[in-house]
Structure formats: structure tokens, C-alpha cells
Scaffold this active site. Sequence first.
Site, mmCIF file in Angstrom:
data_model
loop_
_atom_site.group_PDB
_atom_site.id
_atom_site.type_symbol
_atom_site.label_atom_id
_atom_site.label_comp_id
_atom_site.label_asym_id
_atom_site.label_seq_id
_atom_site.Cartn_x
_atom_site.Cartn_y
_atom_site.Cartn_z
ATOM 1 C CG LEU A 98 -1.870 1.171 1.329
ATOM 2 C CD1 LEU A 98 -2.983 1.028 0.302
ATOM 3 C CD2 LEU A 98 -2.444 1.285 2.729
ATOM 4 C CG HIS A 99 2.355 2.792 -3.291
ATOM 5 N ND1 HIS A 99 2.138 1.470 -3.634
ATOM 6 C CD2 HIS A 99 2.248 3.489 -4.453
ATOM 7 C CE1 HIS A 99 1.930 1.376 -4.940
ATOM 8 N NE2 HIS A 99 1.982 2.578 -5.462
ATOM 9 C CG LEU A 100 -0.834 8.961 0.351
ATOM 10 C CD1 LEU A 100 -2.235 8.966 -0.238
ATOM 11 C CD2 LEU A 100 -0.879 9.507 1.786
#
Length: 762
Positions: free
Chosen positions: A658-660
Site C-alpha cells: 500500500l502506498h500513497l
Amino acid sequence: MDHDAGGSTAVPPQPPSTTGAAVKEEESGGKQVVVVLVGPPGSGKSTFAEAVLGGSAAGRPWARVCQDTIGNGKAGTKIQCLKAAADALKQGKSVLIDRCNLEREQRADFAKLGNTVHVDVHAVVFDLPAKVCVSRSVNRKDHDGNLQGGMAAMVVNRMLKKKETPLLTEGFSRIVFCKDDNDIKKAVDMYNALGPSDGLASGVFGQNSKGPVQVGIMKFLKKTDNSKEKSSGPKLTPSESIPQMQNHFPKKENLEAGGSSICPVETEKELNNRKTNDDKSIESVPSDISSRTLAFPSISTADFQFDLERASSIIVDAVADILQKYDNIRLVLVDLSQKSRILSLVKDKAAKKNINSSRFFTFVGDITQLHSKGGLRCNVIANAANWRLKPGGGGVNAAIYNAAGEDLQRATKECADTLRPGSSVTVPLPSTSPLHQREGVTHIIHVLGPNMNPMRPDCLNNDYTNGSKILHEAYTSLFENFVSIVQSCMGKNTERALEKPMTGVISPNDSKTKRERTHDSERTKKHKLVQPIMTSNQAREGDSKKSTVANTKTWGSWAQALYELAMHPENYKNSDSVLEISDDFIVLNDLYPKARKHVLVVSRMDGLDSLADVNKEHLSLLRRMHSAGVKWAQKFLEEDPSLVFRLGYHSVPSMRQLHLHIISQDFNSTRLKNKKHWNSFTTAFFLDSVDVIEEIDQRGSAAIRSDEKVLAMELRCHRCRSAHPNIPKLKAHIANCKSSFPTHLLQKGRLLLSSTMHTDCT
DNA sequence: GTTCTAGAAC
DNA sequence: GTTCTAGAAC
């Protein structure tokens, strides 16, 4: 062009049985062979092909299909190669596919020739040292593909980075590894001696025991390290042949032996009948699971004195990883003592992690007598080996070598000479071994873990950073080798595999391209028993129809860089790309920024691959990631008040973990090159962090409304929404567009801008 | 003839 | 996720 259509039409239909060649083959029991050569330039493929063509004394007709010369003496296409292979097969010839075939996808259509035509497909892997291949390709003068001189070194190195070791599950009935010229000569001799009606044994031959492969974050962080040769995929064993898995059902004796209050012994029936009502995961355990059960001792915690607390966490993490990736395998941690602390630690941690206790459990007993004394059937057991792979010492290693007899020593010697910490090697146990006969053990996987005992070799002197990494690698290697064994056996048992309906079904709405889906569905049909499954969270989302997007995703080797970084940030803290490391996340510059400022906040939580995995439990993590993103955006705004930032997630990310994204809205970057890049940041594919947090809070999951279809949409300016015919024209437009942003982006803090610029941008 | 995209990857 | 390039689009 529709690749699938092109590919499938190029695959030849099965020759009619009335043709002479086909009848002859059926009468003799012989088969034509397609030999797929796998190796970089300079590894000896063409020499091999020419030697087989020129020296086939046994009368088998061969054709060489060389991509470098197939286009009227010049390099041609894969389709041309498939067509040529089909034509040669129709003429009754066996075929050598002389192209690099290093990546699974590249060789998939050749590997699958055996599915549609009555042929065996072999892989011959030219696994020579990179140095040798480079030196040969640099020095040669007359290469068919004109690859020589200085360029060759670069090409070879680049190709080797992408190399994926062939697996039986790709469709090969036989895989032979050649590690040097001598091996190549042996392989040539073998094919030369192959008469028209002869066949070769199935299995994997000659693979050495390299350790597990780490996908390099260095690539992502823009550092190169060519000294580390990378490959991917589970390791297969060097073996004479991999025997079919067998179930043994001798009389059950002394079933309760070894039972304890900590780790109660359960019979197969009890285990299989156990209802999974209290389990959050959805997997079921079929009745013939013994052929897919691995029993393993705790690695490094006895003689190697590895800290039990740390070891237990590593075991549980590695187990959770592999069970999430593969359905229908079962793992059992075994220890002799009823008071075993490692068993009780692991049991507690596994329970806390909600690991399905019918797919992983602890067991008190002697690993060499699991069936006869413990009533537990496991076809594969792991050995806590020493680096020399020799009998002796004490504990599990001595016990297993004693129980298995000399057969194990002999079989081990054929597979590998030594083992390095963090790696494992599979040894097929000959059927003459007492351990095979009495306990039904068909394979032993030797594992070597890290050593913390100063009296033993390679002591790490309490360096638990390194030690933990090595121990994790050791378990990962062990489990992947085990999966490879199961896959090879399933590959030989296609019919049974097809009969078993599975719970973890790959969704037709998968995030993949059509081409990838097609390949997967074909693979799924054939090897359905071991396949990636949905996480429990994903399954729940699917059930409640909250998500319209597919859940199962296979991550390519290139997609693992962020995951590697998130799991081992300490290895990258000196990189210029890493801006911040905290317990929950890492902030780094995107290696291929699509705007003047583009950073990523990467979650460090294992198992959280993408938004599809996120639920309410992760809400505070999402908020912390958002705050970090805002903090960095504000820092950049102080440096340049003209920037405008947007924070959000890709609906279907390409990279695992998960990466923003925190990206400035100028999109002024040479790295922004195509429609997919543009649309991934400017359509509904991009989910604003504020909206994601709100949705998770209110609904418990992120509604991922768009899939990759939107990435192919027309190109529209993100400010004025005007349409543009191509990327260069769009970029020329956005460089000058002064329109205000669409209204909805100006709400709820979806855009971050400098207070001094506020009026200009709106 | 040149630019650009889409699909393959010596 | 990128790079490379054939051939489509202009």
C-alpha cells in the site's frame, strides 16, 4: 493486434491420427519433443542447438527455430517462431527453440505447445555464470543477432536481472540445468542419443542450491548492483526425477503419542473434519492433504541458539505469507518436547494472527516418526541441516539422516554439496529409504538458518538485524521449495487437479490485462490445486459486494520493490531516495516522478498490498500516512509556493505494498510518457486520500469504482477538461492551462496549496 | 517522412 | 513498473 488470437492461431492443431508420423508415434509410444532453450546471449544456446542438429546419430529429425535469423536471415518475431515450430512439428520433427526465453511470459506460448499437440516440452537452462556469458558475447564476431562488443555486456546483464527460473508448472515435463560447458555437452549427448521413439524422464535435473531470491529495491532506488544475480520463482530440486506424490495409509498406531496440553495431537480425520467456523479465512482443507503437508522443525533455535521470541515471530510471518499466496498446502511445526517453548510461542502468535489452524499447527513428536508414531501423514519434511549437508551433529539433522539411511546421503550429494545460511535445497528421497517406506516421506528439504552460537560456523555475534533477515529467507526458501514440489506433482496429475473445485477463485474482474488473464486462466485450469488465493478481507469484501474490483493479484518480480523496502527499510536508509522512516511507513521520492514533486508514503504493514486489503483496522494507519503526506507537501510548498499537491491512491496499483502518492499537479516530468500514466493520476482511478479515509470510516472498505479500463480513456486536461489527441499535445496544453481546478477537487482538502497562492489557483 | 502508440521484451 | 521499436497515424 490481439496477441491472444495471434498466439493461439500460431499454435498448431493436433496432427490427424491418420498421418504416418502420428500413427507411428502412437505405436511406438514415442513423442516429438520441443526443447525450449533458456539462457542469455553467450550462454551457449546456439552451440547447443547446432550440436544437436548436426550430431543426431539416433535418427530423430530436429529443426532449429532461431529468432535471430528467422526473418530471412535477420531477427524475426515470436509469432514467426511459433509458426516455424508448428510447421516443423507437422513434419514430424522435434524442435529446438533457440531464443533467450528468460522470462516466463516470453516462453509461455512455447511451454504450452505440449497442451495442444502430442509433444513433450522440455526446458534446457543455460545457467552459466554471468561473467562467462558477458565475456563470450562481448568477444564474438559473428553473432546471428548482431549482439556483440560493448553493448553485449549491458544487454546480458539487463536480461539476467529479469531471468525467471523455469518451473514444471509452466508446462515443461522436463527441465535440465546446465551450469558449465560440461553439463551442456552432456545434454547434447543425451539429445543426440534420442531415437525417434525414445522419451526422456520427467523432472528437474541439475539445479543447484542457491538461496531465496530477493527482489532488489536497489533497482527502484536507482542503484545498481550487478554483483547480485537475481532470479525469481521457487527453487526446484536437482533430482533424477520427481516421483508422483503418494498417500500412504498404514494402520494407525499410538495415535496419541506425543500429545500435550500445549499442542494437542490431532488425527487426520479430526483435522479434516474440524469446522472452520471460528476461522476468519475461507480456505478449506481437502481430505488428501497429506500429500501437500510439510512438517518442519524450528530452524536455528536449538544448536544455533537463535532467540526464540524473534524466531517465533519470523516463523509465523513466513507461514502467513505462504498460506496467503497458496491454497491447499498445510504446514506443521514439529518439536520433540511437550514443553517446547518455541511451539507455544508460535502457537500463540499464529492464533493472534488468525492463521487457520487446520492449515498451520504445531505438533509434538519425532519428525522422523510422524506417521508411524504420531498418526500424522506428511510427504515432505524439512531438515535443519548443516552447511556441508552431512549427517551427524545432533538433533534433527542426525535423526533424519539416521532414519533415512544412506539413501539420503547419496540423494543429497546429487543435489548439492553445500548450503548457505538462508537457503534450502530439496532432495527427493529414494523409495528404498526406510523413511520413505515407513513414513511415506517422498522429499526432504534441507534448510540452513543463521547461527548465533560462537562454537558453530558463521556465527553472527548477536547481529539480529542480519540474523532475522536470514532466518526469514530460510523459511521463505523452505516454503517455496515445498510449493514447487507440490506444483510439480500436481502438474503430473492434471485430471485430479481439475476435479477439485477451489474456494480461492481468480476473479474475472481481475486487475490484469486481457492478455495476462488469458494466460492465467489457462494456468489455473491446469494447476488449480495450488494457486494464489484471496485474503480473508478480500473475500469478505467480495461477499458483501462492496468492491467491484478484483481481489486476487499476482505481483510480478518488478512489482515487489516497495514491499522489499517496507519490510527491510534499514537496508535503504542511506539511499538518497528515502526521505523518512517511521514504524508505520516510509516516505521516498518516486524513482520515476510524474511531476516536479512526486513522493510516496509506503505502509510498512505486511499483508497490506493495496487498498483492496484495507479495512477499519487500518484507519489510523491511513490517517498517519495522510498526515505524513501533508507534512511533506507543506514542506515542498514552502520551497515553491506555486505548486499544488494532491494526495491519493491508485485503485489498482502496479506495485505491491500500500502506498500513497503525493504529487504536484504540474505533471511537468519527462517520466510522464503515456496515456496510462496520465489517466492514473487524473481520472477516477486516482482515489483521494481524504475520500478513502472517509469511506473506510463509514463503510469499512474503500469503494474502488474504477478499474484499468479508465486508463485507456481519452486524454483530458485535469484543469479545464479539454480533450487532446496525444500526450505531447496534452503536455503542451497543461504547461499553459490557467483554468481553475474542477470544483470537487477544491473541496474537502483534496488539493493542498500554498496559502499565498490560494486565489490564483481557484 | 516523422511522430506517436501499443505491445513485446536479442 | 520501464525500455524498445514496429507499424499505425498523421
